[in-house]
Motif scaffolding. Structure first.
Motif, PDB file in Angstrom:
ATOM      1  N   LEU A  59       0.683  -1.225   0.334  1.00 52.80           N
ATOM      2  CA  LEU A  59      -0.125  -0.082  -0.171  1.00 52.80           C
ATOM      3  C   LEU A  59       1.092   1.066  -0.024  1.00 52.80           C
ATOM      4  CD1 LEU A  59      -2.723  -1.662   1.998  1.00 52.80           C
ATOM      5  CD2 LEU A  59      -3.005  -1.069   0.195  1.00 52.80           C
ATOM      6  N   CYS A  60       1.703   1.376   0.924  1.00 49.56           N
ATOM      7  CA  CYS A  60       2.732   2.275  -0.023  1.00 49.56           C
ATOM      8  C   CYS A  60       3.761   2.730  -0.878  1.00 49.56           C
ATOM      9  CB  CYS A  60       3.907   2.644   1.745  1.00 49.56           C
ATOM     10  SG  CYS A  60       3.302   2.639   3.431  1.00 49.56           S
ATOM     11  N   LYS A  61       4.040   1.641  -1.271  1.00 42.54           N
ATOM     12  CA  LYS A  61       4.319   1.756  -2.804  1.00 42.54           C
ATOM     13  C   LYS A  61       3.851   2.363  -3.876  1.00 42.54           C
ATOM     14  CE  LYS A  61       6.333  -2.591  -3.955  1.00 42.54           C
ATOM     15  NZ  LYS A  61       6.765  -3.848  -4.170  1.00 42.54           N
ATOM     16  N   HIS A  62       2.346   1.801  -3.952  1.00 42.34           N
ATOM     17  CA  HIS A  62       1.523   2.585  -4.724  1.00 42.34           C
ATOM     18  C   HIS A  62       1.070   3.962  -4.274  1.00 42.34           C
ATOM     19  CE1 HIS A  62       2.914  -0.942  -6.930  1.00 42.34           C
ATOM     20  NE2 HIS A  62       1.828  -1.575  -6.332  1.00 42.34           N
ATOM     21  N   VAL A  71     -14.450  -1.683  -0.789  1.00 39.53           N
ATOM     22  CA  VAL A  71     -14.297  -2.551  -0.700  1.00 39.53           C
ATOM     23  C   VAL A  71     -14.139  -3.836  -0.785  1.00 39.53           C
ATOM     24  CG1 VAL A  71     -16.092  -4.529   0.062  1.00 39.53           C
ATOM     25  CG2 VAL A  71     -16.664  -2.432   0.530  1.00 39.53           C
ATOM     26  N   LYS A  72     -13.388  -3.611  -2.781  1.00 39.24           N
ATOM     27  CA  LYS A  72     -12.848  -4.888  -3.084  1.00 39.24           C
ATOM     28  C   LYS A  72     -11.753  -4.787  -2.382  1.00 39.24           C
ATOM     29  CE  LYS A  72     -12.627  -6.782  -7.577  1.00 39.24           C
ATOM     30  NZ  LYS A  72     -12.696  -5.799  -8.857  1.00 39.24           N
ATOM     31  N   LEU A  73     -11.103  -3.885  -1.920  1.00 38.22           N
ATOM     32  CA  LEU A  73      -9.623  -3.569  -2.035  1.00 38.22           C
ATOM     33  C   LEU A  73      -9.727  -4.339   0.066  1.00 38.22           C
ATOM     34  CD1 LEU A  73      -6.571  -3.170  -2.018  1.00 38.22           C
ATOM     35  CD2 LEU A  73      -7.045  -0.519  -0.780  1.00 38.22           C
ATOM     36  N   LEU A  74     -10.737  -3.505   0.154  1.00 38.47           N
ATOM     37  CA  LEU A  74     -10.347  -4.935   1.667  1.00 38.47           C
ATOM     38  C   LEU A  74     -11.061  -5.749   1.975  1.00 38.47           C
ATOM     39  CD1 LEU A  74     -12.475  -1.534   3.398  1.00 38.47           C
ATOM     40  CD2 LEU A  74      -9.771  -2.352   3.397  1.00 38.47           C
ATOM     41  N   SER A  75     -11.278  -5.970   1.217  1.00 36.12           N
ATOM     42  CA  SER A  75     -11.529  -8.061   1.035  1.00 36.12           C
ATOM     43  C   SER A  75     -10.611  -8.585   0.627  1.00 36.12           C
ATOM     44  CB  SER A  75     -12.933  -7.950   0.033  1.00 36.12           C
ATOM     45  OG  SER A  75     -12.145  -8.225  -1.242  1.00 36.12           O
ATOM     46  N   GLN A  76      -9.232  -8.227   0.268  1.00 38.03           N
ATOM     47  CA  GLN A  76      -8.416  -8.872  -0.070  1.00 38.03           C
ATOM     48  C   GLN A  76      -7.820  -8.823   1.557  1.00 38.03           C
ATOM     49  OE1 GLN A  76      -7.077  -9.699  -2.587  1.00 38.03           O
ATOM     50  NE2 GLN A  76      -8.504  -9.357  -3.686  1.00 38.03           N
ATOM     51  N   PHE A  77      -7.496  -8.337   2.881  1.00 41.24           N
ATOM     52  CA  PHE A  77      -7.265  -8.589   3.170  1.00 41.24           C
ATOM     53  C   PHE A  77      -8.038  -9.542   4.674  1.00 41.24           C
ATOM     54  CE2 PHE A  77      -5.463  -4.872   1.953  1.00 41.24           C
ATOM     55  CZ  PHE A  77      -3.849  -5.200   1.516  1.00 41.24           C
ATOM     56  N   GLN A  78      -9.619 -10.227   4.054  1.00 36.71           N
ATOM     57  CA  GLN A  78     -10.195 -10.533   4.661  1.00 36.71           C
ATOM     58  C   GLN A  78      -9.871 -12.244   4.154  1.00 36.71           C
ATOM     59  OE1 GLN A  78     -14.466 -10.158   3.982  1.00 36.71           O
ATOM     60  NE2 GLN A  78     -14.603 -10.020   6.622  1.00 36.71           N
ATOM     61  N   LYS A  97      -0.466   1.182   7.766  1.00 38.39           N
ATOM     62  CA  LYS A  97      -1.007   0.855   6.991  1.00 38.39           C
ATOM     63  C   LYS A  97      -1.990  -0.253   7.200  1.00 38.39           C
ATOM     64  CE  LYS A  97      -0.081   3.540   3.878  1.00 38.39           C
ATOM     65  NZ  LYS A  97      -1.275   4.992   3.600  1.00 38.39           N
ATOM     66  N   GLN A  98      -1.212  -1.783   8.419  1.00 35.86           N
ATOM     67  CA  GLN A  98      -2.416  -2.099   9.031  1.00 35.86           C
ATOM     68  C   GLN A  98      -3.347  -1.963   9.584  1.00 35.86           C
ATOM     69  OE1 GLN A  98      -1.929  -5.673   7.565  1.00 35.86           O
ATOM     70  NE2 GLN A  98      -3.351  -6.112   9.470  1.00 35.86           N
ATOM     71  N   GLN A  99      -3.150  -1.310  10.832  1.00 35.78           N
ATOM     72  CA  GLN A  99      -3.866  -0.506  11.651  1.00 35.78           C
ATOM     73  C   GLN A  99      -5.521   0.547  10.492  1.00 35.78           C
ATOM     74  OE1 GLN A  99      -1.911   1.547  14.169  1.00 35.78           O
ATOM     75  NE2 GLN A  99      -1.644   0.480  15.157  1.00 35.78           N
ATOM     76  N   LEU A 129      -2.861 -10.243  -3.337  1.00 35.10           N
ATOM     77  CA  LEU A 129      -2.187  -8.671  -3.549  1.00 35.10           C
ATOM     78  C   LEU A 129      -0.320  -9.767  -2.475  1.00 35.10           C
ATOM     79  CD1 LEU A 129      -4.685  -5.764  -2.280  1.00 35.10           C
ATOM     80  CD2 LEU A 129      -3.446  -6.480  -4.218  1.00 35.10           C
ATOM     81  N   PHE A 130      -1.502 -10.941  -1.497  1.00 37.31           N
ATOM     82  CA  PHE A 130      -0.199 -11.981  -1.291  1.00 37.31           C
ATOM     83  C   PHE A 130      -1.111 -13.258  -0.542  1.00 37.31           C
ATOM     84  CE2 PHE A 130      -3.012  -9.566   2.124  1.00 37.31           C
ATOM     85  CZ  PHE A 130      -3.740 -11.232   2.259  1.00 37.31           C
ATOM     86  N   ASP A 131       0.214 -14.227  -0.697  1.00 35.25           N
ATOM     87  CA  ASP A 131      -0.311 -15.885  -0.625  1.00 35.25           C
ATOM     88  C   ASP A 131      -0.722 -16.077   0.473  1.00 35.25           C
ATOM     89  OD1 ASP A 131      -0.802 -17.919  -1.019  1.00 35.25           O
ATOM     90  OD2 ASP A 131       0.832 -18.912  -1.511  1.00 35.25           O
ATOM     91  N   PRO A 132      -1.729 -15.883   1.746  1.00 37.76           N
ATOM     92  CA  PRO A 132      -2.096 -16.221   2.897  1.00 37.76           C
ATOM     93  C   PRO A 132      -1.098 -17.581   3.696  1.00 37.76           C
ATOM     94  CG  PRO A 132      -4.322 -16.255   1.706  1.00 37.76           C
ATOM     95  CD  PRO A 132      -3.054 -15.887   0.652  1.00 37.76           C
TER      96      PRO A 132
END
Length: 141
Positions: A59-62, A71-78, A97-99, A129-132
């Motif tokens: 998120l900082c990089k971009h 919601v589409k972005l936030l759903s990646q972290f759920q 950014k995590q907070q 965005l990442f592999d859980p």
């Protein structure tokens, strides 16, 4: 006889002149060194080619700030199965950014834009965005 005296004069004259010539040569070299800023024997200033780029979260990089309406972005972290918010060691986000992501997800859930217990079916096939399964910082066990 003349050749002997001439050679002796040259030798003695050369001895007397040699220190003066050498001292003049040193003075000339010092002047040249002070007037010239770069010397071929000195190291060249350059960036370290082996230096690694500073680590930045995605998120900082971009330069993305999480918003509860995205919601589409936030759903990646759920998690798609439990609705649990992934931790920093899995997402690779920086602390701030995590907070921000956690607050935005909770606010979106409170405003009923996101479900609390599962991920929306329409967001299941979004690019990851990442592999859980492979966390950024694996746990010790």
């Amino acid at each position: 006889l003349l050749s002997q005296t001439a050679s002796v004069a040259n030798l003695t004259g050369g001895r007397h002149l040699q220190p003066r010539l050498f001292s003049n040569a040193v003075a000339v070299n010092e002047e040249a060194a002070t007037t010239t800023t770069t010397n071929a024997d000195e190291p060249i200033e350059m960036a370290n080619p082996f230096e690694k780029d500073p680590q930045q979260c995605i998120l900082c990089k971009h330069n993305i700030t999480p918003n509860y309406k995205n919601v589409k972005l936030l759903s990646q972290f759920q998690s798609p199965y439990t609705g649990r918010i992934y931790g920093r060691h899995i997402t690779g986000l920086c602390k701030q950014k995590q907070q921000d992501v956690e607050q935005a997800i909770q606010r979106a859930q409170h405003c009923l834009l996101m479900p609390g217990y599962h991920k929306d079916v329409e967001f299941l096939h979004d690019p990851k965005l990442f592999d859980p399964e492979k966390p950024v910082r694996p746990h010790k066990y």
